[in-house]
Write a protein that holds these residues in place. Structure first.
Motif, PDB file in Angstrom:
ATOM      1  N   ALA A 197      39.247 -14.134 -10.827  1.00 16.84           N
ATOM      2  CA  ALA A 197      38.634 -13.165  -9.913  1.00 16.84           C
ATOM      3  C   ALA A 197      37.189 -13.545  -9.608  1.00 16.84           C
ATOM      4  N   TRP A 198      36.453 -13.982 -10.649  1.00 19.69           N
ATOM      5  CA  TRP A 198      35.041 -14.350 -10.443  1.00 19.69           C
ATOM      6  C   TRP A 198      34.924 -15.515  -9.458  1.00 19.69           C
ATOM      7  N   HIS A 199      35.757 -16.544  -9.627  1.00 17.27           N
ATOM      8  CA  HIS A 199      35.702 -17.706  -8.738  1.00 17.27           C
ATOM      9  C   HIS A 199      36.156 -17.356  -7.321  1.00 17.27           C
ATOM     10  N   TYR A 200      37.192 -16.489  -7.209  1.00 11.78           N
ATOM     11  CA  TYR A 200      37.638 -16.087  -5.876  1.00 11.78           C
ATOM     12  C   TYR A 200      36.545 -15.314  -5.138  1.00 11.78           C
ATOM     13  N   GLU A 201      35.863 -14.393  -5.845  1.00 14.29           N
ATOM     14  CA  GLU A 201      34.813 -13.607  -5.197  1.00 14.29           C
ATOM     15  C   GLU A 201      33.667 -14.506  -4.740  1.00 14.29           C
ATOM     16  N   LYS A 202      33.315 -15.468  -5.583  1.00 15.55           N
ATOM     17  CA  LYS A 202      32.253 -16.399  -5.214  1.00 15.55           C
ATOM     18  C   LYS A 202      32.682 -17.268  -4.033  1.00 15.55           C
ATOM     19  N   ALA A 203      33.960 -17.683  -4.026  1.00 14.08           N
ATOM     20  CA  ALA A 203      34.491 -18.472  -2.913  1.00 14.08           C
ATOM     21  C   ALA A 203      34.437 -17.667  -1.618  1.00 14.08           C
ATOM     22  N   LEU A 204      34.757 -16.366  -1.715  1.00 13.88           N
ATOM     23  CA  LEU A 204      34.733 -15.511  -0.523  1.00 13.88           C
ATOM     24  C   LEU A 204      33.317 -15.387   0.039  1.00 13.88           C
ATOM     25  N   SER A 205      32.337 -15.302  -0.875  1.00 15.13           N
ATOM     26  CA  SER A 205      30.947 -15.213  -0.444  1.00 15.13           C
ATOM     27  C   SER A 205      30.534 -16.471   0.327  1.00 15.13           C
ATOM     28  N   TYR A 206      30.918 -17.647  -0.186  1.00 16.20           N
ATOM     29  CA  TYR A 206      30.607 -18.898   0.505  1.00 16.20           C
ATOM     30  C   TYR A 206      31.371 -18.997   1.827  1.00 16.20           C
ATOM     31  N   ALA A 207      32.635 -18.582   1.806  1.00 17.32           N
ATOM     32  CA  ALA A 207      33.450 -18.681   3.021  1.00 17.32           C
ATOM     33  C   ALA A 207      32.861 -17.839   4.151  1.00 17.32           C
ATOM     34  N   LYS A 208      32.367 -16.653   3.795  1.00 15.46           N
ATOM     35  CA  LYS A 208      31.796 -15.777   4.820  1.00 15.46           C
ATOM     36  C   LYS A 208      30.477 -16.321   5.367  1.00 15.46           C
ATOM     37  N   SER A 209      29.809 -17.170   4.568  1.00 14.89           N
ATOM     38  CA  SER A 209      28.549 -17.749   5.041  1.00 14.89           C
ATOM     39  C   SER A 209      28.783 -18.907   5.998  1.00 14.89           C
ATOM     40  N   THR A 210      30.021 -19.390   6.091  1.00 14.89           N
ATOM     41  CA  THR A 210      30.353 -20.467   7.020  1.00 14.89           C
ATOM     42  C   THR A 210      30.963 -19.874   8.283  1.00 14.89           C
ATOM     43  N   SER A 211      31.194 -20.731   9.247  1.00 11.87           N
ATOM     44  CA  SER A 211      31.811 -20.267  10.498  1.00 11.87           C
ATOM     45  C   SER A 211      33.301 -20.592  10.548  1.00 11.87           C
ATOM     46  N   ASP A 212      33.833 -21.140   9.435  1.00 10.89           N
ATOM     47  CA  ASP A 212      35.253 -21.490   9.412  1.00 10.89           C
ATOM     48  C   ASP A 212      36.031 -20.331   8.786  1.00 10.89           C
ATOM     49  N   ARG A 213      36.640 -19.516   9.618  1.00  7.06           N
ATOM     50  CA  ARG A 213      37.337 -18.324   9.139  1.00  7.06           C
ATOM     51  C   ARG A 213      38.695 -18.661   8.542  1.00  7.06           C
ATOM     52  N   LEU A 214      39.149 -19.884   8.735  1.00  6.02           N
ATOM     53  CA  LEU A 214      40.400 -20.320   8.124  1.00  6.02           C
ATOM     54  C   LEU A 214      40.276 -20.307   6.602  1.00  6.02           C
ATOM     55  N   VAL A 215      39.131 -20.787   6.082  1.00 10.52           N
ATOM     56  CA  VAL A 215      38.897 -20.787   4.633  1.00 10.52           C
ATOM     57  C   VAL A 215      38.813 -19.354   4.122  1.00 10.52           C
ATOM     58  N   GLU A 216      38.140 -18.502   4.867  1.00  7.46           N
ATOM     59  CA  GLU A 216      38.012 -17.098   4.475  1.00  7.46           C
ATOM     60  C   GLU A 216      39.384 -16.440   4.349  1.00  7.46           C
ATOM     61  N   ALA A 217      40.262 -16.713   5.290  1.00  5.71           N
ATOM     62  CA  ALA A 217      41.615 -16.140   5.239  1.00  5.71           C
ATOM     63  C   ALA A 217      42.351 -16.610   3.991  1.00  5.71           C
ATOM     64  N   GLY A 218      42.202 -17.888   3.642  1.00  3.14           N
ATOM     65  CA  GLY A 218      42.865 -18.417   2.454  1.00  3.14           C
ATOM     66  C   GLY A 218      42.377 -17.759   1.182  1.00  3.14           C
ATOM     67  N   VAL A 219      41.056 -17.543   1.058  1.00  2.00           N
ATOM     68  CA  VAL A 219      40.501 -16.904  -0.142  1.00  2.00           C
ATOM     69  C   VAL A 219      40.952 -15.449  -0.232  1.00  2.00           C
ATOM     70  N   LEU A 220      40.980 -14.753   0.898  1.00  2.18           N
ATOM     71  CA  LEU A 220      41.443 -13.361   0.901  1.00  2.18           C
ATOM     72  C   LEU A 220      42.887 -13.254   0.410  1.00  2.18           C
ATOM     73  N   LEU A 221      43.728 -14.202   0.822  1.00  2.20           N
ATOM     74  CA  LEU A 221      45.116 -14.210   0.344  1.00  2.20           C
ATOM     75  C   LEU A 221      45.173 -14.457  -1.162  1.00  2.20           C
ATOM     76  N   SER A 222      44.301 -15.334  -1.661  1.00  2.00           N
ATOM     77  CA  SER A 222      44.259 -15.598  -3.104  1.00  2.00           C
ATOM     78  C   SER A 222      43.883 -14.334  -3.872  1.00  2.00           C
ATOM     79  N   LEU A 223      42.884 -13.605  -3.374  1.00  2.00           N
ATOM     80  CA  LEU A 223      42.466 -12.369  -4.036  1.00  2.00           C
ATOM     81  C   LEU A 223      43.574 -11.312  -4.008  1.00  2.00           C
ATOM     82  N   ALA A 224      44.271 -11.238  -2.883  1.00  4.96           N
ATOM     83  CA  ALA A 224      45.375 -10.273  -2.796  1.00  4.96           C
ATOM     84  C   ALA A 224      46.463 -10.618  -3.803  1.00  4.96           C
ATOM     85  N   GLN A 225      46.776 -11.892  -3.919  1.00  2.00           N
ATOM     86  CA  GLN A 225      47.808 -12.335  -4.864  1.00  2.00           C
ATOM     87  C   GLN A 225      47.399 -12.018  -6.300  1.00  2.00           C
TER      88      GLN A 225
END
Length: 701
Positions: free
Chosen positions: A269-297
């Motif tokens: 959970a800690w790594h996923y949340e940190k990944a989501l923070s980095y993903a949102k700071s980028t303009s590539d929303r594809l990565v953000e979608a992948g991290v959100l799916l990981s957190l949901a799982q």
């Protein structure tokens, strides 16, 4: 820029656009707009084509595919109007890439094949190889590994011939991806480590970081999590100085997935949340979608429905907006899981059917198989057992098909490699013939040998694959059976030794003693034989259960009465301890196999009473599908690392627990095996009383 003439500023802006298109795509769009304004005053067809193409690329990076396609197709039209085929290569490739990102594979292939036709007439080996590599990537998405494998090999050869070692490693990395997808992890690692070596020689730090991440993912798939985390940490150390937030987000997400596989959910959970923070700071929303799916799982695995639904809603919004069909199929699958947990079967059925439809459209067999398995569980919950059986058979059929296709793909890849080698040999012969004027007889002999070798090679591969497939099933069944027998017999032999030795020693001493009424020796003999008798009874019961083929029929059972009977049975054995039922359902009845359920409860109570200090508490609760019974004690508890061990036969964690105080060591082994027969689960956690909590989750349907 300030010193350049107005007509030369376009060149400067073009170079700035190219340099920034991936890392800072918004800068590229800004430079591109400025360049297009200047080009209206100072027209230059080739520069305009390149500006439009790079702006199309940048729109792809920020996720605005529609705008990107418009600009790329404008660039294609300009290039076609100029009559210069070479100018078509870049816009055709970028247009193909944009369609590919949207999942419109056939349209993407049309652009790539056009680019390939144009470039084949030139001496641009690098451009030809890059196009071949892109075509291979699309065939991967379409599930055609053999075709992709062939295109990647062609690209690798051309890059190598052109002296482009870095580009060559890109094709090699894609080849490794195919090996990994087919579970050929040793081959994948071999290629990936070679790519890493080349990139280290070239001093390519972004390329090194990318390979460290990919190697870590391969080790995660193998199950070697220690090495996986080592490579992920090294990748992060490379990415951070580069400021590549997108890559850091991907690496953190991969690290979280490895911890998820290890069932270390807090770290995941800690790594996923940190990944989501980095993903949102980028303009590539594809990565953000992948991290959100990981957190949901992750939250689904913890049965935390509310946060799982929150992350899933965000992921669904992104996947639908970006047109990420495969990610949408995963999201629909997880949504169906949530509805199933909530008992909303109609909604779950709707979502899983959508997941199946998308998986079929995108040819994602793995996701389709998984969805059919979930569909089977939904029908089972709805008590539509015939439909559940049909869905499960479909799930199994797809798995068998995937296995057959993977086997066929491996064979075709082997043939592809052989054909590539054969083609190279033939080219060498033709060149040698041109220089040395070799005879036709030598050519025919070589080709005949190659044909025979090809036939033999193909036959050997087919035989090996078939033998491996057949033998694997037999070996697995025999290994499991023999393993159980071997471990059980060894354990029995070991456990018999101690009580038998006591009896033998006491008997020998009694034989030599003059005092026949020696009470101490008789007591030792009696104690040893009692232990042996108890051990034999437990072993016989365990063996009966191991061979049990039919389950006990269920019957209406008053659970309060059953638990009270067990409390009354054990309280006199432990008069100094408090054993009580906390929660009571009164006259509530459950459909249970009384003998086997009582057996499980008795062993759990016996274990808790043995190792408690002063109190044991039992409570239970139920839902529409699960009965949950918890047994708490105030003992010293069980360390997390040892909790799986207590279910093994004859295991005693505390060295001070002898058989006289710790029982035979078979009680909990019997509990777990008997629970498994009824698809029930037994878990261990910390108790509010300070000791251990054993929780039995019994399915009511």
């Amino acid at each position: 820029m300030e010193q350049a003439k107005p007509q030369d500023k376009v060149e400067v802006l073009l170079q700035l656009a190219v340099n920034n298109r991936s890392q800072t795509p918004h800068d590229t769009l800004r430079y591109g707009e400025q360049a297009l304004e200047l080009l209206e005053k100072y027209p230059h067809r080739d520069n305009e084509i390149l500006i439009l193409s790079n702006m199309g690329w940048s729109y792809m990076i920020v996720g605005d595919y529609d705008k990107g396609v418009v600009l790329a197709e404008r660039a294609v039209e300009l290039a076609e109007g100029g009559g210069d085929d070479k100018a078509l290569i870049v816009p055709l490739n970028i247009a193909g890439l944009l369609y590919w990102r949207q999942g419109r594979y056939e349209e993407a292939l049309q652009f790539y094949y056009r680019a390939l036709d144009v470039i084949k007439g030139s001496d641009d080996l690098k451009g030809q190889a890059a196009t071949l590599n892109n075509i291979g990537l699309i065939h991967i998405e379409q599930g055609s590994s053999p075709k992709a494998f062939d295109y990647f090999n062609q690209a690798k050869e051309l890059f190598e011939k052109a002296g482009k070692r870095h580009a060559m490693t890109t094709a090699m990395n894609n080849i490794a991806g195919i090996h990994s997808a087919q579970s050929n992890y040793s081959q994948a690692l071999e290629v990936q480590l070679e790519v890493l070596r080349v990139r280290e020689e070239l001093g390519d730090e972004p390329g090194i970081a990318e390979m460290l991440l990919n190697i870590g993912i391969t080790y995660d798939l193998i199950g070697d999590y220690e090495k996986a985390h080592d490579y992920f940490s090294r990748a992060i150390r490379y990415f951070e100085p580069l400021g590549d937030s997108r890559a850091i987000a991907q690496t953190l997400n991969a690290t979280g997935l490895a911890y998820f596989h290890q069932k270390e959910h807090e770290k995941a959970a800690w790594h996923y949340e940190k990944a989501l923070s980095y993903a949102k700071s980028t303009s590539d929303r594809l990565v953000e979608a992948g991290v959100l799916l990981s957190l949901a799982q992750l939250h689904l695995a913890l049965e935390e429905v509310a946060p799982a639904q929150s992350y899933l809603d965000q992921a669904l919004e992104l996947t639908e907006e970006l047109g990420l069909r495969q990610s949408e199929a995963q999201a629909r699958y997880h949504q169906a899981e949530i509805y199933l947990l909530q008992g909303l079967y109609e909604e779950a059925l709707r979502e899983v059917l959508q997941s199946i439809q998308i998986s079929e459209e995108t040819k994602n067999k793995a996701e389709e198989s998984k969805s059919y398995e979930l569909l089977s569980r939904i029908y089972q919950a709805r008590e539509q057992y015939q439909l559940a059986l049909q869905a499960f058979r479909k799930h199994k059929a797809i798995n068998d098909q995937v296995f057959s296709e993977e086997t066929r793909d491996k064979l075709l890849q082997a043939q592809s490699l052989f054909e590539a080698e054969k083609r190279n040999k033939q080219i060498e012969i033709l060149e040698r013939d041109k220089a040395l004027q070799k005879t036709k007889i030598e050519q025919q002999r070589f080709e005949r040998n190659v044909w025979i070798a090809s036939l033999l090679f193909t036959l050997i591969v087919i035989l090996l694959l078939y033998s491996r497939f057949s033998q694997r099933k037999v070996n697995k069944a025999l290994s499991n059976h023999l393993g159980i027998q071997r471990s059980l017999m060894q354990a029995i032999a070991h456990e018999f030794r101690a009580p038998l030795a006591k009896v033998q020693l006491a008997a020998d001493m009694l034989e030599e003693s003059d005092d026949v009424n020696d009470k101490k020796l008789f007591s030792t003999i009696h104690k040893g034989t009692s232990q042996l008798d108890s051990l034999l009874k437990e072993i016989i019961e365990l063996l009966k259960m191991e061979s049990l083929k039919e389950l006990e029929p269920v019957e209406p059972t008053l659970l309060d009465d059953l638990i009270h009977d067990q409390v009354l049975a054990y309280q006199p054995l432990y008069p100094e301890k408090s054993i009580k039922l906390l929660s009571s359902g009164g006259e509530q009845q459950f459909e249970l196999p009384q003998k086997h359920f009582t057996w499980i409860l008795s062993n759990l109570l016996s274990n808790a009473a043995h190792y408690s200090l002063s109190q044991v508490e039992i409570h239970y609760s139920s839902s529409h599908s699960v009965l949950k019974v918890s047994v708490d004690d105030d003992g010293i508890g069980i360390p997390k690392n040892d909790r799986d061990k207590v279910f093994e036969p004859f295991v005693r964690l505390d060295p001070s627990r002898t058989r006289s105080t710790g029982g035979t060591g078979l009680g909990l082994a019997i509990v777990q095996r008997l629970a498994h027969l009824y698809n029930a689960k037994v878990s261990i956690s910390d108790s509010p009383l300070g000791g251990s909590r054993f929780t039995l989750q019994w399915p009511l349907k």
